[in-house]
Design a protein around this motif. Structure first.
Motif, short mmCIF file in Angstrom:
data_model
loop_
_atom_site.label_atom_id
_atom_site.label_comp_id
_atom_site.label_asym_id
_atom_site.label_seq_id
_atom_site.Cartn_x
_atom_site.Cartn_y
_atom_site.Cartn_z
N SER A 1 -9.15 -1.84 3.76
CA SER A 1 -8.94 -0.45 4.19
C SER A 1 -7.45 -0.12 4.31
O SER A 1 -7.07 1.03 4.48
N SER B 1 0.83 -1.20 0.00
CA SER B 1 0.00 0.00 0.00
C SER B 1 0.87 1.26 0.00
O SER B 1 0.58 2.23 -0.70
N LYS C 1 -5.78 2.51 -0.42
CA LYS C 1 -6.59 3.68 -0.72
C LYS C 1 -7.60 3.38 -1.81
O LYS C 1 -8.65 4.00 -1.91
N ASN C 2 -7.25 2.41 -2.68
CA ASN C 2 -8.07 2.21 -3.87
C ASN C 2 -7.96 0.76 -4.34
O ASN C 2 -7.34 0.47 -5.35
N THR D 1 -2.19 5.79 -4.21
CA THR D 1 -3.58 5.85 -4.69
C THR D 1 -3.80 5.04 -5.98
O THR D 1 -4.88 5.08 -6.56
N SER D 2 -2.79 4.36 -6.44
CA SER D 2 -2.95 3.56 -7.67
C SER D 2 -4.05 2.51 -7.48
O SER D 2 -4.21 1.97 -6.38
N PRO D 3 -4.78 2.20 -8.56
CA PRO D 3 -5.81 1.16 -8.44
C PRO D 3 -5.18 -0.21 -8.22
O PRO D 3 -4.19 -0.55 -8.87
N GLU E 1 -5.94 -4.48 -7.46
CA GLU E 1 -6.85 -5.62 -7.41
C GLU E 1 -6.16 -6.72 -6.62
O GLU E 1 -5.07 -7.17 -6.97
#
Lengths: 271, 661
Positions: free
Chosen positions: A262, A221, A265-266, A226-228, A230
């Motif tokens: 959580s 993280s 961020k994304n 803030t990168s997406p 999965e």
């Protein structure tokens, strides 16, 4: 030029947006202990025997005169159940591109495209780039470990509309322990990807007690910000194909821990 | 839905009400009664033998209490009838789509005014039973049910619940009269006005309407074990949703959506859900369909309006009738109300005609074209035999069915009297011809004698040849024109062979792509085949790739199977695709499957059967049937409880899965 492909999968559901066809390129510089495509590790063609349904009739071991069977010591042209096969087909770039273009109408109808996966597609970057040069109007995605020379990484991902890149382990030493390589170049390449303007997603395979630990996820993280992201649930069938290529799987079939989204961020979680 | 009602039906508690009816045939024979007199008398007797019962929390009543429908004729009489006539299957009317719309709207008493004597007696008989139900409802303190029965089906329905109850009673009556494969038709089209009106009055929310539709769907499962076809589950309660009407307007409405949801929630094999789609169908409809597919029932089966309607028009159907098409029990396209087609009267065995030509003419054919000409002659000869046998078709007259079809002589034919002929094993036939064309005539790498010998000895001494033909030869399903073009040619040749022939009722013949149970039966009529299929190995179900073919994936299958000119072979018979159920695990995947179905339609496929299955579950169910009482699988045009099937059918379903895409 030619490249080696070990599978072309139609309508792969988890390899990018829309309806996709995924080309699996053979050969990988990493040796992740959880790899679920062991037949994609070696760059060369190899024998693949589906042992589960074998009745030991012995036909494939009787000896034959086929030239293509000689390197493998087994006949690949006689099994009544077609369980003895060669994994790895060599393609001319243009021929592979034409094969992909046959799906153009589907790509259009399904808002999809082609995805290059592996193995590690960047290991055959010249070939991949040449194939892409023939696919101007096709949506192109790539799944990569990010482990490649920086110049190779930069010049290759520029050919793509979407990049799916793994960041598996944050800690440098642990990365080496579980994948066989250090992650320095991967992290550098990530920085480039982040600023490249190409749509991308970072994928984290959740491997029980290896990558799914709170410590590792927090570390990742911190890197991705803030990168997406999965998070991919552990594939409990990951070890299924090892026997067919004469290897042994060393990890468990346990489920991964439920990750705390959580931390990121994304992030999203894929089952 | 009512959980109490569902449990009651699943536990088969209502079976305790069932009694056996006595036999009537000997008496009828002695009295020398006419067939129509017998049918009328039997229906009257069975109606009076029925006993009203209400199931817990049931809103839509009527449950069969008579187990058996005694025959109208003795065995000797049947033998005589079969000498004199062609008797199709059981001899009673089947696979029709009656005019529920009109009955629900006008009521049976209105029909009675123009009815003949037998029809009147039949109407009176069922209304007599309705009356006894009503009295019982009053006695048991069910005033709401009594009020509904006061109205329907004697008079036209004035509310959604009355319309559903009216349907239930007349559908029940059709079965009790001895007709079978009584289809449901375009329920969302003829039933929606009642729901819409009630919703406008504020009588239902979407949620309460769904609950009622679920209870209504449960009614199809009360007696369905008594409606046995080739196997348990093969009962023809097919329901058609969506599609366009005669003016080209989309029918898909709130009720269509509720039906898809109800089926998904109930997970029962009846009614059998079909969904009509076309190039204008929005993605959301396909998503609703795919969510139902995910549930694993093998529903919905899709039909493509753009292809089917034009195909039917080309065969001579009026466009406004063609626009109303529905499916018969499985997938045969039929026209409701006015159609009296016999859509499943025969079947052409493609691999067998190839086998005939192989043994009679391969050695003397100099080119592939020579050989193909012989195959064509064999197809013509086979069609001569099939059609030649279909003389003097006779059905037992059914007065009540004729009330429902606006025609007092439905058993002698309706507006459309066409005969549908299935085509079994197209892929096996095409793959076999591809082998002959490629290896024997073009490459000349296999001699004619070698091929014949291998086929006749079941490849026992030719393992390398078997491997080559089975796994290296081009197979239909991989989007290879070389073999797909042969399949197109086979279907064209089949439909050409039927063209111009008149059947014994003045109708025509329709070529189709379905197999019904012939994928097992026909496969045993020949030995091994040139495509590397071994003796006793079955063909693929309906319109699908050979089951051992090494298939690239669903995209190639769809491409291969949308090449034929379906407007010439539109009797019905779906492409069958089977996906592992893990493919449906998230919403994104369901949406992708939905888009895939949409592509199939846009590429011109005619009919699609999509199944979500899990081989491991099936294996476990075969070993421990007690754990899987409600596990549903798709067979050829219907879904069934896996554990109720004969092992032969269970095995074929499992064999198909080994090659699941």
């Amino acid at each position: 030029m030619t490249g080696t492909v070990f599978d072309i999968k139609e309508f792969s559901l988890h390899d990018g947006p829309g309806g996709r066809v995924t080309v699996f390129l053979k050969g990988c510089p990493l040796r992740c202990k959880w790899c679920h495509n062991p037949e994609g590790l070696k760059k060369e063609s190899q024998l693949l025997v589906k042992t589960a349904q074998c009745t030991n009739c012995g036909l494939c071991k009787k000896g034959c005169h086929h030239l293509e069977c000689q390197p493998f010591g087994r006949c690949i042209k006689v099994c009544p159940k077609n369980l003895v096969r060669i994994c790895g087909t060599e393609y001319e770039a243009k021929d592979l591109a034409n094969k992909i273009l046959e799906y153009s109408d589907f790509f259009e109808l399904n808002n999809g495209g082609v995805t290059f996966s592996g193995g590690e597609p960047l290991l055959q970057h010249e070939f991949v780039k040449e194939v892409c040069s023939h696919l101007e109007n096709v949506h192109k995605a790539i799944q990569t470990s990010g482990y490649a020379d920086e110049e190779v990484f930069k010049s290759t991902i520029k050919c793509f509309d979407y990049v799916m890149m793994d960041i598996k382990i944050a800690d440098r030493e642990k990365h080496r322990e579980f994948t066989g390589v250090y992650n320095d170049v991967i992290l550098k390449n990530f920085q480039f990807l982040k600023n490249s303007g190409i749509p991308y997603i970072i994928r984290v395979p959740l491997i029980p007690d290896i990558t799914d630990t709170e410590e590792n996820l927090k570390g990742i993280s911190k890197i991705v910000g803030t990168s997406p992201v999965e998070l991919l649930s552990y594939n409990q069938m990951a070890g299924a194909k090892y026997e067919s290529v004469g290897m042994q799987y060393s990890l468990t079939n346990d489920k991964n821990k439920e990750p705390d989204l959580s931390i990121f961020k994304n992030a999203i979680l894929s089952k | 839905m009512s959980k109490a009602l569902l449990d009651y039906i699943l536990k088969k508690e209502h079976h305790k009400f069932r009694i056996n009816a006595p036999e009537f045939a000997e008496e009828y024979k002695e009295k020398g009664l006419s067939p129509i007199e017998r049918m009328t008398d039997r229906f009257e007797k069975l109606c009076s033998l029925e006993t009203p019962h209400f199931l817990p929390e049931e809103k839509i009543c009527f449950v069969r209490t008579i187990k058996n429908i005694p025959d109208c004729f003795t065995e000797d009489e049947w033998a005589e009838l079969k000498d004199k006539y062609f008797i199709h299957e059981l001899g009673y009317l089947s696979n029709l789509s009656p005019d529920y719309e009109d009955i629900i709207k006008c009521g049976l008493l209105a029909k009675r005014e123009t009815a003949n004597e037998y029809q009147k007696r039949s109407i009176d008989a069922i209304l007599g039973l309705v009356n006894r139900y009503k009295e019982e409802a009053i006695k048991e303190g069910k005033p709401e049910i009594a009020r509904v029965l006061e109205r329907v089906p004697a008079y036209g329905a004035t509310s959604f619940i009355e319309a559903l109850q009216s349907f239930r009673i007349v559908h029940f009556a059709l079965w009790l009269e001895g007709n079978y494969h009584n289809t449901v038709g375009r329920l969302d089209k003829y039933m929606y006005p009642y729901l819409k009106a009630d919703m406008e009055k504020g009588l239902y929310t979407e949620e309460t309407a769904l609950a009622l539709v679920e209870d209504f769907f449960l009614s199809f499962n009360k007696d369905s074990d008594l409606y046995v076809g080739v196997q348990q589950g093969d009962n023809g309660q097919s329901l058609m949703l969506g599609g366009i009407d005669k003016d080209g307007n989309e029918v898909f409405n709130l009720l269509s959506k509720l039906c898809l949801q109800a089926s998904k929630n109930l997970l029962l094999i009846d009614p059998k859900i079909n969904l009509r789609v076309n190039k204008n169908t929005p993605v959301e409809t396909y998503v609703l369909g795919s969510e139902l597919t995910k549930a694993g029932l093998g529903f919905p089966q899709y039909s493509n309006d753009d292809v089917v309607i034009d195909g039917l028009v080309k065969l001579g159907y009026d466009r406004e009738d063609a626009c109303e098409y529905v499916t018969a029990a499985c997938w045969e396209f039929i026209v409701p109300k006015v159609g009296a087609d016999v859509a499943n009267i025969g079947a052409l065995n493609f691999p067998k005609v190839v086998d005939n030509a192989l043994h009679k003419h391969l050695l003397t054919s100099e080119t592939y074209d020579d050989f193909a000409k012989e195959v064509k002659k064999e197809i013509n000869a086979e069609c001569d035999i099939i059609c030649g046998n279909l003389k003097d078709l006779w059905f037992v007259p059914s007065p009540f069915m004729s009330v429902m079809c606006n025609n007092d002589t439905i058993w002698n034919g309706g507006k459309y009297n066409n005969f549908g002929i299935h085509g079994t094993g197209v892929a096996t036939g095409a793959d076999s011809l591809a082998v002959i064309k490629k290896y024997v005539f073009e490459e000349k790498s296999i001699s004619k004698e070698e091929l014949l010998d291998a086929v006749d000895t079941n490849f026992e001494n030719a393992p390398e040849l078997l491997h080559k033909l089975r796994y290296e030869a081009p197979k239909m399903g991989n989007n290879i024109d070389f073999v797909d073009d042969i399949a197109v040619w086979l279907l064209d040749t089949f439909s050409d062979a039927l063209k111009g022939r008149k059947n014994c009722r003045g109708g025509i013949y329709r070529a189709g792509t379905g197999s019904a149970m012939f994928y097992l039966w026909h496969a045993n009529e020949i030995g091994a085949s040139p495509d590397g299929r071994l003796k006793k190995e079955p063909f693929g179900t309906n319109f699908s790739a050979s089951i051992f073919a090494d298939i690239k994936g669903p995209l190639s299958v769809i491409k291969s199977f949308s090449k034929p000119h379906f407007e010439n072979a539109i009797n019905g018979g779906p492409l069958t695709l089977e996906f592992h159920n893990s493919m449906f695990k998230d919403e994104d995947s369901v949406e992708k499957v939905a888009m895939l179905v949409k592509s199939f339609v846009e590429l011109g496929g005619h009919q699609l059967q999509l199944n979500a299955v899990n081989l491991e579950t099936l294996k476990d169910a075969q070993a421990h049937p007690e754990k899987y009482q409600q596990l549903v699988v798709r067979i050829w045009g219907w879904s069934a409880y896996f554990v109720e099937l004969d092992k032969e059918y269970q095995d074929h379903v499992m064999l198909r899965q080994e090659y699941t895409l």
